[in-house]
Design a protein around this motif. Structure first.
Motif, PDB file in Angstrom:
ATOM      1  N   PRO A  50       0.783  -1.239   0.088  1.00  0.00           N
ATOM      2  CA  PRO A  50       0.101   0.010   0.194  1.00  0.00           C
ATOM      3  C   PRO A  50       0.858   1.251   0.000  1.00  0.00           C
ATOM      4  O   PRO A  50       0.203   2.431  -0.160  1.00  0.00           O
ATOM      5  N   THR A  70      -5.081   0.769  -7.184  1.00  0.00           N
ATOM      6  CA  THR A  70      -6.227   1.349  -6.253  1.00  0.00           C
ATOM      7  C   THR A  70      -6.155   0.937  -4.705  1.00  0.00           C
ATOM      8  O   THR A  70      -6.781   1.605  -3.914  1.00  0.00           O
ATOM      9  N   HIS A  71      -5.167  -0.083  -4.543  1.00  0.00           N
ATOM     10  CA  HIS A  71      -4.941  -0.290  -3.332  1.00  0.00           C
ATOM     11  C   HIS A  71      -3.829   0.710  -2.558  1.00  0.00           C
ATOM     12  O   HIS A  71      -3.875   0.725  -1.227  1.00  0.00           O
ATOM     13  N   GLU A  73      -2.167   3.579  -0.630  1.00  0.00           N
ATOM     14  CA  GLU A  73      -2.571   4.541   0.619  1.00  0.00           C
ATOM     15  C   GLU A  73      -1.546   5.602   0.771  1.00  0.00           C
ATOM     16  O   GLU A  73      -2.114   6.696   1.132  1.00  0.00           O
ATOM     17  N   THR A  93      -8.606   5.843  -4.812  1.00  0.00           N
ATOM     18  CA  THR A  93      -9.762   6.401  -3.916  1.00  0.00           C
ATOM     19  C   THR A  93      -9.164   6.045  -2.651  1.00  0.00           C
ATOM     20  O   THR A  93      -9.844   6.588  -1.577  1.00  0.00           O
ATOM     21  N   ASN A  94      -8.231   5.152  -2.336  1.00  0.00           N
ATOM     22  CA  ASN A  94      -7.829   4.772  -0.987  1.00  0.00           C
ATOM     23  C   ASN A  94      -6.608   5.680  -0.538  1.00  0.00           C
ATOM     24  O   ASN A  94      -6.000   5.282   0.338  1.00  0.00           O
ATOM     25  N   ARG A  96      -4.227   8.320   0.855  1.00  0.00           N
ATOM     26  CA  ARG A  96      -4.392   8.911   2.297  1.00  0.00           C
ATOM     27  C   ARG A  96      -3.252  10.079   2.050  1.00  0.00           C
ATOM     28  O   ARG A  96      -3.403  11.134   2.577  1.00  0.00           O
ATOM     29  N   ASN A 117     -10.211  11.827  -0.361  1.00  0.00           N
ATOM     30  CA  ASN A 117      -9.913  10.956   1.131  1.00  0.00           C
ATOM     31  C   ASN A 117      -8.326  11.335   1.342  1.00  0.00           C
ATOM     32  O   ASN A 117      -7.937  10.806   2.418  1.00  0.00           O
TER      33      ASN A 117
END
Length: 394
Positions: A50, A70-71, A73, A93-94, A96, A117
């Motif tokens: 991630p 998409t995984h 972070e 979308t994940n 951070r 996000n």
């Protein structure tokens, strides 16, 4: 004019003669080929981790393949000379944390502003002068690094980010903060070192939630009292001309700057003296509590009287009790407490201890003064390392 018209007509005739058809679609511009992946990057993209670090890989463009992970972070793409990012980046979308420090961004790409996000965004050491309005989409943003850019005025757009806690604006060109800066009451830390402040921004005195304030390397010559900032844990004011001593701060604030070391040493010495006085007070109270409560005032109130031989007579003793001569000691009950005394008389160990009915314990003599201290705030080594990383960027 006539020759121009003839030339235009000739061109039209030429197009017709060449079989030009306006209905034929114009070929779309082919996408630029994907940049060649540096050694080891292929394995990173396929790892499923991630966290992806592509910093200092000499990318001119970030591979669009990254946007299919998409995984992810956390994505670090610092020091690559990037001028933009792929339009498909909102697919992450994940995500951070996004770090784009040390690139060549003239503006924050709109694709970044769609990463709703995001909680941490690093865009320091670029070419930013303003922020796009679309940045308000990042409502989850907690930490924003804008250091080493070209901001001359504080971007009020940041007021619309209610969860922002840490703001890094070091090494810009700020000379002041707006009066409505107080709208950022949720801010916990702000780094303003290396700007062009000549006076301390007094609006900061109203930011009572601040925990970290750094105004190093400005041109400030005088500081007001910061005691109203009750939550302040760290104040750094180093490398400001003419400042030889720290301002007034609350008891536990860590200071960095001219004269700060001596100030904190003296403060620690005062705390140690107060601690020793408190220990002495507690030891005295413990010693007094351990003494037997042979107190004249209680006996007086109970109606007990001593005769000339030192024997104690009370109005409540019976003849049977007086005949118990083999008892080594007698006990008088008063208020559910047993008081022992010798037959030969009552000896008082101190004349300064007096307790009468309805009165509290009074100790004649100089009282020990003790000022309650709050628990000292200490940074762990990990917190110091995190703070240094925040100042330097990822």
């Amino acid at each position: 004019m006539g020759s121009s018209s003839s030339k235009a007509e000739g061109e039209e005739e030429g197009k017709e003669g060449e079989g030009y058809d306006e209905d034929v679609p114009i070929p779309e511009k082919k996408p630029e080929p994907e940049p060649e992946l540096p050694l080891g990057v292929e394995e990173l993209l396929e790892s499923g981790d991630p966290v992806l670090d592509l910093s200092y890989r000499k990318f001119k463009r970030l591979p669009t393949r990254v946007c299919r992970l998409t995984h992810l972070e956390k994505l670090y793409a610092c020091g690559n000379g990037l001028r933009t990012v792929p339009d498909s980046m909102p697919q992450l979308t994940n995500l951070r944390t996004l770090a784009l420090d040390f690139n060549k961004l003239d503006d924050i790409p709109l694709a970044v502003c769609q990463l709703v996000n995001l909680t941490r965004l690093y865009v320091g050491n670029n070419r930013l002068m303003t922020l796009p309005d679309e940045l308000v989409n990042l409502q989850a943003l907690r930490c924003l690094w804008l250091d080493a850019n070209y901001f001359m005025h504080f971007p009020k757009l940041l007021y619309e980010l209610p969860h922002l806690r840490c703001l890094q604006m070091a090494f810009n060109r700020l000379r002041s903060l707006p009066n409505d800066f107080t709208r950022m009451q949720n801010l916990k830390g702000i780094w303003l070192y290396g700007n062009r402040f000549e006076t301390f921004p007094r609006v900061l005195l109203q930011m009572e939630g601040l925990e970290i304030l750094d105004v190093d390397k400005n041109k400030i010559t005088e500081f007001p009292s910061l005691k109203r900032l009750h939550n302040l844990h760290l104040f750094s004011y180093d490398h400001n001309p003419g400042v030889e001593a720290p301002p007034k701060v609350c008891e536990e604030v860590i200071l960095v700057g001219e004269g700060a070391a001596e100030f904190m040493e003296e403060r620690e010495a005062r705390k140690e003296r107060r601690r020793l006085k408190q220990e002495e007070k507690e030891a005295l109270e413990a010693a007094l509590a351990a003494e037997e409560p042979v107190i004249h005032g209680i006996l007086k109130n109970s109606g007990a009287k001593a005769n000339e031989d030192g024997e104690l007579n009370t109005g409540d003793t019976t003849a049977a009790e007086e005949e118990e001569g083999d008892a080594e000691a007698q006990v008088v009950e008063y208020d559910e407490a047993e008081l022992e005394y010798d037959e030969e008389g009552i000896e008082y160990e101190t004349e300064e201890l007096i307790l009468c009915e309805g009165e509290g314990l009074e100790y004649k003599g100089e009282e020990l003064q003790y000022e309650q201290e709050e628990m000292a705030y200490e940074y762990t080594e990990e917190q110091w390392e995190d703070m240094e990383k925040q100042q330097e960027g990822p």
